[in-house]
Design an enzyme around this catalytic site. Structure first.
Site, mmCIF file in Angstrom:
data_model
loop_
_atom_site.group_PDB
_atom_site.id
_atom_site.type_symbol
_atom_site.label_atom_id
_atom_site.label_comp_id
_atom_site.label_asym_id
_atom_site.label_seq_id
_atom_site.Cartn_x
_atom_site.Cartn_y
_atom_site.Cartn_z
ATOM 1 N N HIS A 1 0.874 -1.187 0.000
ATOM 2 C CA HIS A 1 0.000 0.000 0.000
ATOM 3 C C HIS A 1 0.900 1.223 0.000
ATOM 4 C CE1 HIS A 1 0.898 0.904 4.216
ATOM 5 N NE2 HIS A 1 0.669 -0.369 4.502
ATOM 6 N N ASP B 1 0.271 -19.832 12.060
ATOM 7 C CA ASP B 1 1.521 -20.289 12.663
ATOM 8 C C ASP B 1 1.585 -19.865 14.134
ATOM 9 O OD1 ASP B 1 4.406 -20.507 13.344
ATOM 10 O OD2 ASP B 1 4.583 -20.974 11.206
ATOM 11 N N SER C 1 3.448 -4.977 6.795
ATOM 12 C CA SER C 1 2.861 -4.703 5.482
ATOM 13 C C SER C 1 3.922 -4.874 4.399
ATOM 14 C CB SER C 1 2.305 -3.281 5.428
ATOM 15 O OG SER C 1 1.218 -3.134 6.297
#
Length: 413
Positions: free
Chosen positions: A234, A356, A371
């Site tokens: 992003h 996980d 991110s």
């Protein structure tokens, strides 16, 4: 009798027309608006994704919005085409956008990086009144200036820093200034008359402005051809306006992850890191699909060989993996792709869930700074982590890798 036969015939024709309209409507729904394909060795396009036996496809035109490099330029990977679909090769149905990719390979990232971004122009992040000897004045409001506007010049002189803008206001003597402002992609003139602030003893316009930011993200991929990279999944947005910050220049630095604020419902948490002195690269683009740049120092990619990319139609719900760095160690963690959403959306394309236990115990799920973490499924690089679901940090959004590729700045190629 004749009239009765005519009525029956008209009814049959009418019903057949309705059936035909219904069939066309169903076909319009079934045939996708866009498809993504790999080109073959000759550069032609295979359109098998429209898998209907009575529907034919043909390329309508020469490439539009071509992003395929020519000659000896590096990394030719994407071109946008338009195709016609026809029923039985005769009846025109609809046009389909075709995104054609070369079968490239990329190093998956997972390593953290720091960025210092300097804006192209100065962003207006707040507007206030100014106390004068004759009461509060609102020069910014009166001029029509708005939060989110980007000031690019004052009286014809380009400005890129807060100091340049503040200095112009202070030295105005209260005279009217002409600001050139970017708003909604257009440049417009704004005329503003600063007023003398009683508290600060100088001329001010009643605005809060920003010209830079810094932060930490994760590398999504690195090109083995030219050491170019993409990350974040992003764009870097202004914290006050929420708008993409216009990039003038940016510096990429190495970071050390030295702490974690664990994510909980309502608070996604974050990776905490320290910038390491020295520049390891430069930013070239900051757009909706991520940040892009060139590395001057090669990052350690020993955790993986270059991987082929997986297009959006190859992505399936089920098991997958991400690479990311926590506790200053890059590792691979298991996730599950639980939902594939709007394939035509630019950014939030699918939903992932961290499965996980090691990562859940350490971070609580997806935290700020993760991110850009690359997502791998069936041995292919298919996307990147882009946003966390604030109310459930174990889940977040992923962006298709092809969206990050096809929106890359031209200089990056």
């Amino acid at each position: 009798m004749q009239n009765a036969k005519l009525k029956i015939a008209f009814r049959i024709i009418f019903v057949m027309m309705l059936i035909g309209i219904a069939i066309l409507g169903v076909l319009d729904y079934i045939i996708p608006e866009s498809i993504s394909v790999f080109s073959d060795s000759t550069g032609s396009v295979n359109l098998q994704q429209i898998n209907l036996p009575f529907i034919s496809t043909s390329i309508e035109s020469v490439p539009v919005n071509s992003r395929v490099s020519q000659g000896d330029s590096s990394n030719p990977f994407y071109v946008s085409l338009s195709a016609n679909t026809k029923m039985f090769g005769i009846l025109p149905l609809k046009k389909v956008n075709v995104d054609m990719f070369t079968d490239i390979t990329l190093y998956p990232g997972g390593m953290p990086f720091g960025v210092k971004l300097y804006t192209d122009g100065v962003i207006v992040v707040g507007i206030s009144g100014v106390e004068t000897d004759s009461g509060k004045k609102t020069p910014a409001t009166d001029s029509g200036l708005k939060i989110g506007d980007i000031i690019v010049s004052i009286n014809g002189k380009a400005v890129n820093t807060t100091d340049e803008v503040s200095s112009a206001f202070e030295q105005s003597g209260g005279n009217k200034l002409e600001l050139t402002v970017k708003r909604d992609g257009k440049e417009i003139p704004i005329y503003i008359s600063p007023v003398f602030s009683k508290a600060d003893n100088m001329y001010k316009a009643g605005i809060w402005i920003r010209d830079s930011t810094a932060g930490i993200g994760t590398v999504t991929f690195i090109s083995p051809k030219n050491n170019s990279f993409a990350g974040l999944g992003h764009g870097i947005c202004d914290v006050d306006t929420g708008d993409i910050m216009p990039l003038r220049k940016g510096t990429v630095v190495d970071v050390t992850i030295n702490g974690i604020n664990k994510g909980v419902a309502g608070n996604p948490g974050e990776l905490k890191g320290t910038f390491i002195p020295g520049k390891i690269g430069s930013l070239i683009g900051n757009i909706t699909c991520g940040v892009y740049g060139m590395l001057s120092e090669k990052l350690d990619t020993s955790h993986s060989e270059p991987l082929k990319i997986g297009l959006k139609d190859e992505l399936k719900t089920g098991k997958a993996e991400i690479y990311c760095t926590v506790n200053d160690k890059l590792d691979k963690y298991s996730i599950e792709i639980i939902k594939i959403g709007n394939k035509n959306d630019e950014q939030k394309n699918f939903v992932i869930k961290i499965t996980d236990k090691r990562l859940l115990d350490t971070t609580g799920g997806i935290v700020q700074g993760m991110s850009g973490s690359p997502i791998i499924q069936n041995g292919k690089l298919v996307g990147a982590v882009t946003h966390v679901l604030v109310n459930d940090p174990t889940k977040g959004y992923g962006i298709f890798i092809e969206n990050m590729l096809k929106n890359m700045p031209e200089l990056f190629e």
